[in-house]
Design an enzyme around this catalytic site. Structure first.
Site, PDB file in Angstrom:
ATOM      1  N   ASP A 141       0.817  -1.207   0.000  1.00 48.31           N
ATOM      2  CA  ASP A 141       0.000   0.000   0.000  1.00 48.31           C
ATOM      3  C   ASP A 141       0.857   1.267   0.000  1.00 48.31           C
ATOM      4  O   ASP A 141       0.582   2.220  -0.735  1.00 48.31           O
ATOM      5  CB  ASP A 141      -0.901  -0.033   1.239  1.00 48.31           C
ATOM      6  CG  ASP A 141      -1.749   1.200   1.405  1.00 48.31           C
ATOM      7  OD1 ASP A 141      -2.923   1.170   1.026  1.00 48.31           O
ATOM      8  OD2 ASP A 141      -1.238   2.208   1.933  1.00 48.31           O
ATOM      9  N   VAL A 169      -5.232   2.284   0.160  1.00 47.96           N
ATOM     10  CA  VAL A 169      -5.205   1.779  -1.214  1.00 47.96           C
ATOM     11  C   VAL A 169      -5.520   0.284  -1.244  1.00 47.96           C
ATOM     12  O   VAL A 169      -6.270  -0.187  -2.103  1.00 47.96           O
ATOM     13  CB  VAL A 169      -3.852   2.082  -1.878  1.00 47.96           C
ATOM     14  CG1 VAL A 169      -3.836   1.567  -3.311  1.00 47.96           C
ATOM     15  CG2 VAL A 169      -3.572   3.586  -1.861  1.00 47.96           C
ATOM     16  N   ASP A 170      -4.952  -0.469  -0.323  1.00 49.14           N
ATOM     17  CA  ASP A 170      -5.260  -1.901  -0.250  1.00 49.14           C
ATOM     18  C   ASP A 170      -6.757  -2.128  -0.071  1.00 49.14           C
ATOM     19  O   ASP A 170      -7.366  -2.973  -0.739  1.00 49.14           O
ATOM     20  CB  ASP A 170      -4.516  -2.546   0.918  1.00 49.14           C
ATOM     21  CG  ASP A 170      -3.117  -3.012   0.551  1.00 49.14           C
ATOM     22  OD1 ASP A 170      -2.833  -3.138  -0.648  1.00 49.14           O
ATOM     23  OD2 ASP A 170      -2.319  -3.256   1.467  1.00 49.14           O
ATOM     24  N   ALA A 171      -7.354  -1.396   0.878  1.00 54.13           N
ATOM     25  CA  ALA A 171      -8.776  -1.571   1.161  1.00 54.13           C
ATOM     26  C   ALA A 171      -9.625  -1.163  -0.046  1.00 54.13           C
ATOM     27  O   ALA A 171     -10.610  -1.829  -0.387  1.00 54.13           O
ATOM     28  CB  ALA A 171      -9.177  -0.759   2.386  1.00 54.13           C
ATOM     29  N   ALA A 174      -9.461  -3.833  -2.712  1.00 53.42           N
ATOM     30  CA  ALA A 174     -10.351  -4.953  -2.393  1.00 53.42           C
ATOM     31  C   ALA A 174     -11.781  -4.635  -2.807  1.00 53.42           C
ATOM     32  O   ALA A 174     -12.460  -5.454  -3.430  1.00 53.42           O
ATOM     33  CB  ALA A 174     -10.283  -5.258  -0.895  1.00 53.42           C
TER      34      ALA A 174
END
Length: 405
Positions: A141, A169-171, A174
């Site tokens: 991220d 960013v990761d979330a 997803a």
């Protein structure tokens, strides 16, 4: 379309094979699990790497691996790979965010899987995309936040660039991946065709900044760090001290500025040349901050928010997480739901939307490594002797074999 049991989730009957690790891949599969899909998490014998990084990794497991079944398989072992092939052959969705090139090297790239299973929706999440010069770079991220411009606009004006305080960013990757899966499954209902969904952390990070990019294109001015507040609007997302903390408020249109002045009994400010319009308020932001601080210094944060809300002025109390948990809007909205790990209760965020047909009221539990290996192998048609043989060869872990469900 197939008639569905009204008590089942909207994705009941959909099989998802989750090769993901950490947040982005497992998070996408978690959305599908919360919508009723059967999600099988394929882990190495050592488990998702998140399991080995302490409390933060445990938080990832609780948040992004609930309602899943875990099978522990060594994909480098030919017999283990054969197990995985049986899984993907029957899958509706395959999700992976492994290090660049890893799945292709193991023979489980999108072309390989879709050749075996043309109807599958294959989701590939990378750091920088599969076509550019950085396609083989490892990424987390933080790298996407840095290289997308997010860090450059986050922080105080005179301070260093800062990351957003969580894996934004990761979330978001997803959530976007799950959205793409739903679109691909809907298309498959119409055409019978599977799909290959590809997205990158970099692309998601750029997408999140839509208004920043648009303003840059319009004005030609490079976005800069400003801390709280907006560079061209005032008051807008400005931080104001209260007697017991801080609030943020926005009242930059002429209408809302007048409403704010009326609420604090300072209608004289409407005709004050320093604050007469938005441009003047931006130019005199420091003096404006002083006026607002004086106006709200005797209010608690909750009192200030109630006052401003009565006049239609946008405001919010700045809360820590303990206060958030206790906030009535959070508890009544059901935004945190309960689950269990080894008999211990925990709370975690659930889907941010509600469906009348499928209310998610319980978090479910994350599985132990290989907790469901035996049951899944039986579903795939392996005999008890074959399961024992797989354990002996290391294709699946001995711990998994010793814990049949």
């Amino acid at each position: 379309m197939v008639a569905m049991d009204s008590t089942a989730g909207p994705l009941a009957g959909v099989r998802v094979v989750d090769f993901g690790q950490y947040v982005a891949g497992p998070g996408a599969a978690q959305v599908l699990a919360d919508l009723g899909a059967d999600v099988v998490k394929v882990e190495s014998p050592g488990g998702d790497p998140a399991r080995g990084i302490g409390a933060y990794g445990e938080a990832m497991m609780r948040c992004y691996n609930r309602r899943k079944r875990s099978i522990a398989v060594d994909l480098k072992n030919p017999e283990g790979a054969a197990v995985a092939w049986r899984l993907v052959a029957e899958a509706d969705v395959v999700v992976q965010n492994m290090r660049p090139g890893a799945m292709r090297a193991l023979g489980f790239g999108p072309r390989d899987v879709r050749r075996l299973n043309p109807g599958v929706v294959y989701v590939e999440i990378s750091g920088f995309g599969v076509n550019g010069p950085s396609r083989e770079r490892a990424a987390l991220d933080i790298a996407a936040q840095a290289e997308s411009g997010i860090m450059n606009v986050t922080g105080e004006a005179e301070g260093d660039p800062q990351r957003v305080g969580f894996v934004l960013v990761d979330a978001a990757a997803a959530a976007n991946a799950a959205q793409a899966v739903l679109a691909a499954l809907f298309r498959r209902e119409r055409t019978g065709e599977g799909d290959h969904v590809e997205l990158s952390l970099l692309g998601v990070a750029i997408h999140l900044q839509g208004t920043v990019w648009s303003e840059y294109e319009q004005t030609g001015n490079l976005p800069r760090r400003k801390g709280n507040g907006q560079p061209t609007l005032a008051p807008a997302a400005d931080l104001v001290r209260t007697s017991d903390g801080k609030i943020v408020l926005s009242a930059y249109t002429d209408k809302h500025w007048r409403q704010l002045c009326a609420l604090i009994d300072r209608l004289d400010l409407v005709d004050d040349r320093r604050f007469a319009d938005n441009a003047a308020r931006v130019a005199n932001r420091e003096e404006l901050a002083g006026v607002l601080g004086d106006a709200f210094g005797s209010y608690t944060s909750e009192e200030a928010v109630r006052l401003l809300s009565t006049g239609g002025v946008v405001a919010g109390a700045v809360r820590d997480h303990e206060e958030v948990i206790q906030a009535p809007d959070v508890t009544e909205g059901g935004h945190l739901v309960a689950g269990t790990v080894a008999g211990e209760c925990f709370h975690t965020p659930t889907l941010p939307f509600r469906m009348a047909s499928w209310p998610v009221t319980e978090a479910g539990s994350p599985p132990a490594v290989g907790e469901h290996t035996v049951g899944i192998l039986r579903e795939l048609g392996y005999s008890e002797d074959a399961i024992e043989s797989l354990g002996s060869s290391g294709a699946v872990t001995a711990d998994a074999i010793s814990k049949p469900r």
